[in-house]
Enzyme design. Structure first.
Site, PDB file in Angstrom:
ATOM      1  N   ASP A 244       0.849  -1.117   0.170  1.00 35.00           N
ATOM      2  CA  ASP A 244       0.078   0.004  -0.204  1.00 35.00           C
ATOM      3  C   ASP A 244       0.761   1.184  -0.025  1.00 35.00           C
ATOM      4  OD1 ASP A 244      -2.228   1.752   0.385  1.00 35.00           O
ATOM      5  OD2 ASP A 244      -3.149   0.170   1.665  1.00 35.00           O
TER       6      ASP A 244
ATOM      7  N   ASP B 258      -2.900   4.810  -2.232  1.00 35.93           N
ATOM      8  CA  ASP B 258      -4.227   5.288  -1.259  1.00 35.93           C
ATOM      9  C   ASP B 258      -4.250   6.673  -1.650  1.00 35.93           C
ATOM     10  OD1 ASP B 258      -5.459   5.280   1.492  1.00 35.93           O
ATOM     11  OD2 ASP B 258      -4.023   6.745   1.609  1.00 35.93           O
TER      12      ASP B 258
ATOM     13  N   GLU C 258      -6.840   3.925  -5.347  1.00 37.34           N
ATOM     14  CA  GLU C 258      -8.218   4.156  -4.743  1.00 37.34           C
ATOM     15  C   GLU C 258      -8.662   5.630  -5.367  1.00 37.34           C
ATOM     16  OE1 GLU C 258      -9.831   4.844  -0.380  1.00 37.34           O
ATOM     17  OE2 GLU C 258      -7.505   5.375  -0.781  1.00 37.34           O
TER      18      GLU C 258
ATOM     19  N   HIS D  47     -11.032  -2.524   4.130  1.00 38.50           N
ATOM     20  CA  HIS D  47     -10.669  -1.850   5.557  1.00 38.50           C
ATOM     21  C   HIS D  47     -11.291  -0.607   5.906  1.00 38.50           C
ATOM     22  CE1 HIS D  47      -7.707   0.328   3.113  1.00 38.50           C
ATOM     23  NE2 HIS D  47      -7.849   1.095   4.023  1.00 38.50           N
ATOM     24  N   ASP D  48     -12.058  -0.013   4.855  1.00 39.33           N
ATOM     25  CA  ASP D  48     -12.892   1.251   5.377  1.00 39.33           C
ATOM     26  C   ASP D  48     -14.318   1.122   5.206  1.00 39.33           C
ATOM     27  OD1 ASP D  48     -10.436   2.952   5.653  1.00 39.33           O
ATOM     28  OD2 ASP D  48     -10.273   3.293   3.569  1.00 39.33           O
TER      29      ASP D  48
END
Length: 564
Positions: free
Chosen positions: A96, A198, A255, A328-329
């Site tokens: 990431d 990200d 993302e 994860h969000d």
């Protein structure tokens, strides 16, 4: 097809996957110890959320040193071992990259903040106060509050899209960009198989950074609406592609919150900047305006289907789609996309078949394969997630009671997806011998890997069946996608077809039986078909074969049928 189009990616949250040393936090050795579990699911790449040195203000998304491993997770030797052991199983490690911002404890920021006259003076985004001494504009950060924080030593404010401990780097500076490219290439040399970038849609800031139109009682405007996907961002990302991606056997997924399906061809494919991007129309289908947890609406299945179909259409001829329902969000998909009274086991299988049979690369999230669900904590003090605390305060500022604000948090908190992985029905779900950093979900006695491996009707065993299905039918990887029953509010149906094979997916999103006529599927009575997989048992194949003119789908049934 490229290797990353032909596999399954598994996202795991290192804090919560497996603890090997009893300190209550997951670690790299814990991940290595469970590689065989991931291999059994057909996983060919593991995406790790950040494992770099970090003060952990946002669970690793505030990086202090991109070249070192956070001691919480182990050592660089542990990382080397993970990469090597994964390689033995034909699994690649995906890192990431947090390149919109760093931690305020990063040496880059410390130098930049030390004065207005240093080598990294403009590595971050600085602005003078307004004439009255107030913040430069009225932008609200993703985690709430102003995006600006004052620095005494410079007499200026620095911009942070997220927390005040996460200052945004200045992508306009070529030295910053080259430093970021060097980081990515360091990890490629280490042997990683790709990257997830990200918050990448925020890296380009508009030339005009004046006040925006107020959108809430706090007299501020969301930074997302002011900066996401700003014109010129693709110039930066084409440079990233040239410096990092070209000529490397890796994949890069961005993302890309704020990129609509209509713009996907600009972002992915031969002329795009990434191999894939995460766009969020389907997970945001319930939000009325922005990702504000207290401002939601009722949504229809047709709206959800349209989100997927639009993305499938946009990447049909040029590009590739990363299919995901959890990360994860996000809250757990069972709670996110299904009614509260839905059967959690059957519902998890419906969603699993959706993810595994759309055109694209499935991105499975830790615990999704066993049907993990949301938590049910009633006190905001129990939550670790910084976003949950800020959303709770925003809800109360907008007139909600404490109870109402808590219901919003319980529904959407990022902690829902961050509780420890449930391995066994033993103490702490087999995650740790110590005290887990976040409490284990109370349903771990029945929802866990060990128990589900022994239960042929479990969510986990269904995922194993779907892995085999994908291996045996290439059409599920390379076939075209055509939506069926587009106006149905009960069924999501679509066809996957290539030159050799035609498969139809039927997903009942309701708790009632639904009749599907073969004619409506384009299957004539004289045409043969057979059931390849149903979440209602193997006997469905013989039952349905007798129904030459129709199929009666059971409540929350997921069915994959092959047309002869």
């Amino acid at each position: 097809m490229k290797w990353w189009q032909n596999t399954i990616v598994y996202e795991l949250y290192p804090n919560s996957f497996k603890d090997s040393d009893g300190d209550g936090y997951g670690d790299l050795k814990g991940i290595t110890s469970e590689l065989d579990h991931l291999k059994s699911l057909g996983v060919g790449a593991i995406w790790l959320t950040p494992v770099y040195v970090s003060p952990m203000g946002d669970n690793g998304y505030d990086v202090a040193d991109y070249y070192s491993i956070n001691p919480r997770y182990g050592t660089m030797e542990d990382m080397d071992e993970l990469i090597e052991e994964a390689k033995k199983r034909e699994i690649r490690i995906v890192m990431d990259l947090v390149f919109n911002h760093t931690s305020n404890e990063c040496e880059w920021f410390k130098e930049s903040a030390s004065s207005r006259d240093n080598d990294k003076n403009d590595w971050y985004i600085w602005a003078d106060p307004k004439e009255d001494g107030s913040v430069p504009n009225n932008w609200r950060g993703v985690f709430g509050g102003s995006v600006w924080t004052y620095c005494e030593t410079r007499g200026q404010y620095y911009l942070h899209t997220f927390g005040d401990f996460q200052p945004d780097v200045n992508w306009e500076n070529p030295k910053v960009r080259n430093a970021l490219y060097d980081i990515a290439n360091f990890w490629i040399d280490k042997g990683v198989g790709g990257f997830r970038l990200d918050a990448i849609t925020y890296i380009k800031k508009p030339a005009d950074m004046s006040d925006g139109p107020v959108d809430a009682p706090d007299n501020m405007v969301s930074v997302h609406s002011m900066t996401a996907n700003t014109d010129g961002i693709l110039d930066f990302l084409h440079e990233f592609k040239d410096q990092v991606q070209v000529g490397k056997d890796i994949f890069v997924v961005g993302e890309a919150n704020g990129v609509p399906a209509s713009e996907l061809p600009l972002w992915v494919g031969e002329n795009g900047v990434f191999d894939m991007i995460f766009e969020f129309s389907h997970v945001n289908v319930q939000f009325s305006g922005g990702e504000v947890w207290y401002n939601t609406k009722d949504w229809k299945l047709t709206e959800l289907k349209k989100c997927f179909s639009d993305s499938q259409k946009a990447t049909k001829d040029n590009g590739w789609y990363p299919v995901f329902l959890e990360n994860h969000d996000q809250p757990r998909s069972i709670n996110h996309f299904l009614p509260a009274d839905a059967d959690p086991v059957q519902g998890a299988k419906v969603l699993g078949m959706l993810m595994m049979t759309l055109r694209g690369t499935p991105f499975m999230y830790e615990g999704q394969e066993i049907g993990m669900t949301n938590i049910d904590w009633d006190n905001i003090k129990d939550y670790d997630d910084i976003s949950s605390h800020n959303q709770f305060q925003m809800a109360k500022l907008n007139g909600l009671t404490t109870k109402q604000a808590m219901e919003c948090v319980k529904r959407f908190s990022r902690d829902n997806s961050r509780t420890p992985m449930q391995w066994t029905d033993g103490e702490n779900a087999g995650f740790t011998d110590g005290t887990p950093w976040l409490p284990v979900n109370s349903n771990y006695k029945t929802v866990n890997v060990a128990s589900e491996n022994e239960n042929s009707g479990s969510v986990l065993c269904f995922y194993h069946q779907m892995k085999t299905l994908r291996d045996e039918h290439e059409v599920l990887k390379d076939g075209n996608y055509t939506e069926l029953f587009q106006n149905s509010e009960k069924i999501y149906a679509y066809c996957r077809e290539n030159a050799k094979e035609k498969i139809i997916i039927l997903l009942n999103f309701t708790g009632e039986a639904v009749e599907v006529k073969m004619d409506d599927l384009g299957i004539e009575s004289q045409t043969g078909f057979r059931i390849l997989l149903s979440n209602c048992g193997g006997e469905r194949a013989s039952e349905v074969s007798k129904q030459t003119e129709k199929v009666n789908l059971y409540p929350y049934e997921a069915m994959c049928l092959q047309v002869d």
